[in-house]
Motif scaffolding. Sequence first.
Motif, short mmCIF file in Angstrom:
data_model
loop_
_atom_site.label_atom_id
_atom_site.label_comp_id
_atom_site.label_asym_id
_atom_site.label_seq_id
_atom_site.Cartn_x
_atom_site.Cartn_y
_atom_site.Cartn_z
N SER A 160 0.98 -1.23 0.06
CA SER A 160 -0.05 0.07 0.13
C SER A 160 0.89 1.21 -0.08
O SER A 160 2.00 1.26 0.49
CB SER A 160 -0.94 -0.15 1.25
OG SER A 160 -0.15 0.08 2.33
N THR A 177 -6.58 -1.68 -5.71
CA THR A 177 -7.71 -0.83 -5.06
C THR A 177 -7.28 0.47 -4.87
O THR A 177 -6.28 0.85 -4.49
CB THR A 177 -8.05 -1.44 -3.92
OG1 THR A 177 -8.35 -2.79 -4.07
CG2 THR A 177 -9.44 -0.86 -3.31
N LEU A 223 -16.28 0.62 -9.65
CA LEU A 223 -16.16 1.84 -9.03
C LEU A 223 -17.36 1.73 -8.40
O LEU A 223 -18.55 1.87 -8.95
CB LEU A 223 -15.94 3.00 -10.12
CG LEU A 223 -14.54 3.21 -10.61
CD1 LEU A 223 -14.43 2.54 -12.06
CD2 LEU A 223 -14.41 4.77 -10.61
N ASP A 224 -17.36 2.18 -7.09
CA ASP A 224 -18.34 2.83 -6.08
C ASP A 224 -19.39 1.29 -6.17
O ASP A 224 -20.54 1.69 -6.25
CB ASP A 224 -19.08 3.94 -6.59
CG ASP A 224 -19.71 4.50 -5.33
OD1 ASP A 224 -19.52 4.17 -4.22
OD2 ASP A 224 -20.65 5.34 -5.49
N SER A 234 -8.90 4.00 -2.78
CA SER A 234 -9.82 4.43 -1.88
C SER A 234 -9.50 5.80 -1.06
O SER A 234 -8.34 6.24 -1.18
CB SER A 234 -10.16 3.40 -0.71
OG SER A 234 -9.23 3.18 -0.02
N GLY A 235 -10.37 6.38 -0.69
CA GLY A 235 -10.30 7.76 0.35
C GLY A 235 -11.29 8.29 0.84
O GLY A 235 -12.69 7.81 0.35
N ASP A 236 -11.37 9.12 1.52
CA ASP A 236 -12.43 9.88 2.37
C ASP A 236 -13.40 10.56 1.10
O ASP A 236 -14.61 10.75 1.43
CB ASP A 236 -12.09 10.63 3.44
CG ASP A 236 -11.28 9.91 4.54
OD1 ASP A 236 -11.55 8.69 4.63
OD2 ASP A 236 -10.66 10.56 5.46
N ALA A 255 -10.88 8.84 -8.52
CA ALA A 255 -10.85 7.34 -8.50
C ALA A 255 -10.30 6.74 -9.52
O ALA A 255 -9.33 5.75 -9.56
CB ALA A 255 -11.83 6.91 -7.76
N SER A 308 -11.58 -0.63 -7.89
CA SER A 308 -10.92 -1.67 -7.88
C SER A 308 -10.57 -2.41 -9.36
O SER A 308 -11.84 -2.31 -10.04
CB SER A 308 -10.95 -2.93 -6.70
OG SER A 308 -12.17 -3.46 -7.17
N ILE A 331 -5.34 9.56 -0.42
CA ILE A 331 -5.69 8.49 -1.31
C ILE A 331 -4.85 7.66 -0.78
O ILE A 331 -3.77 7.37 -0.74
CB ILE A 331 -5.55 9.02 -2.78
CG1 ILE A 331 -6.30 10.17 -3.23
CG2 ILE A 331 -5.65 7.65 -3.81
CD1 ILE A 331 -7.57 10.37 -3.15
N PRO A 343 -14.82 7.73 -4.21
CA PRO A 343 -15.43 6.31 -4.06
C PRO A 343 -14.43 5.12 -4.20
O PRO A 343 -13.19 5.46 -4.83
CB PRO A 343 -16.50 6.12 -5.27
CG PRO A 343 -15.91 7.16 -6.15
CD PRO A 343 -15.11 8.24 -5.63
N THR A 344 -14.66 4.05 -3.76
CA THR A 344 -13.41 2.79 -3.84
C THR A 344 -13.57 2.44 -5.03
O THR A 344 -14.89 2.10 -5.73
CB THR A 344 -13.94 1.93 -2.72
OG1 THR A 344 -13.82 2.39 -1.43
CG2 THR A 344 -13.11 0.75 -2.90
#
Length: 184
Positions: A3, A26, A63-64, A28-30, A153, A36, A14, A33-34
């Motif tokens: 990571s 993958t 995505l999301d 992701s972040g606050d 993302a 992968s 991110i 959207p996640t």
Amino acid sequence: MLSCEVLDPLYGLILLERDPDGSRVTVSGDSIPTASINRTSDTAVRSDVPIGTRDGGQLRMTLDGNEFDVQPSLGRFSRRSYRVEVTGYGHSWLFTPASPTAHRLVQGSRYTGHNMIGMFTADDDVVTVEWAQEVRFAGAAARKVDSAPLDCALGYLLAAAFGTGAQLMLAAIVTGATGALFPG
């Protein structure tokens, strides 16, 4: 899982994660959207591609939580062969080489000069981005595309999964011929 954390100037922290065998990336972040991308087959893993393949039939992208269609070109001698087309949510994006070290993410299926979202560079598992800026010349402003969390993302995911940049065709041919004539 490998990571890396990146501080994006627009979207904050991110997190990029990659399985040790490279079969899953993958992002992701606050504020995003996640997203992968998974390699669904272990056959013929390509060492020059971080995700291990440029065969869209062996890749699954979400995505999301929604599945997106990802179609990478083969990645051979021409710069154009290193592009990646993505469709989903009724939209399309193109991740296309811009220089020997960077790819640009654009809205739509071709780069027109005014539809660039951002310029991504991947180097040793670290991805950076320059978001598109408004350009002013002689009092007129060129149209720019504002990025959205989904674009963020998507760009980070494609850069981490496929790498960035491509040589010009002549340089790639010379490098390939030199490697074939003088191995090691």
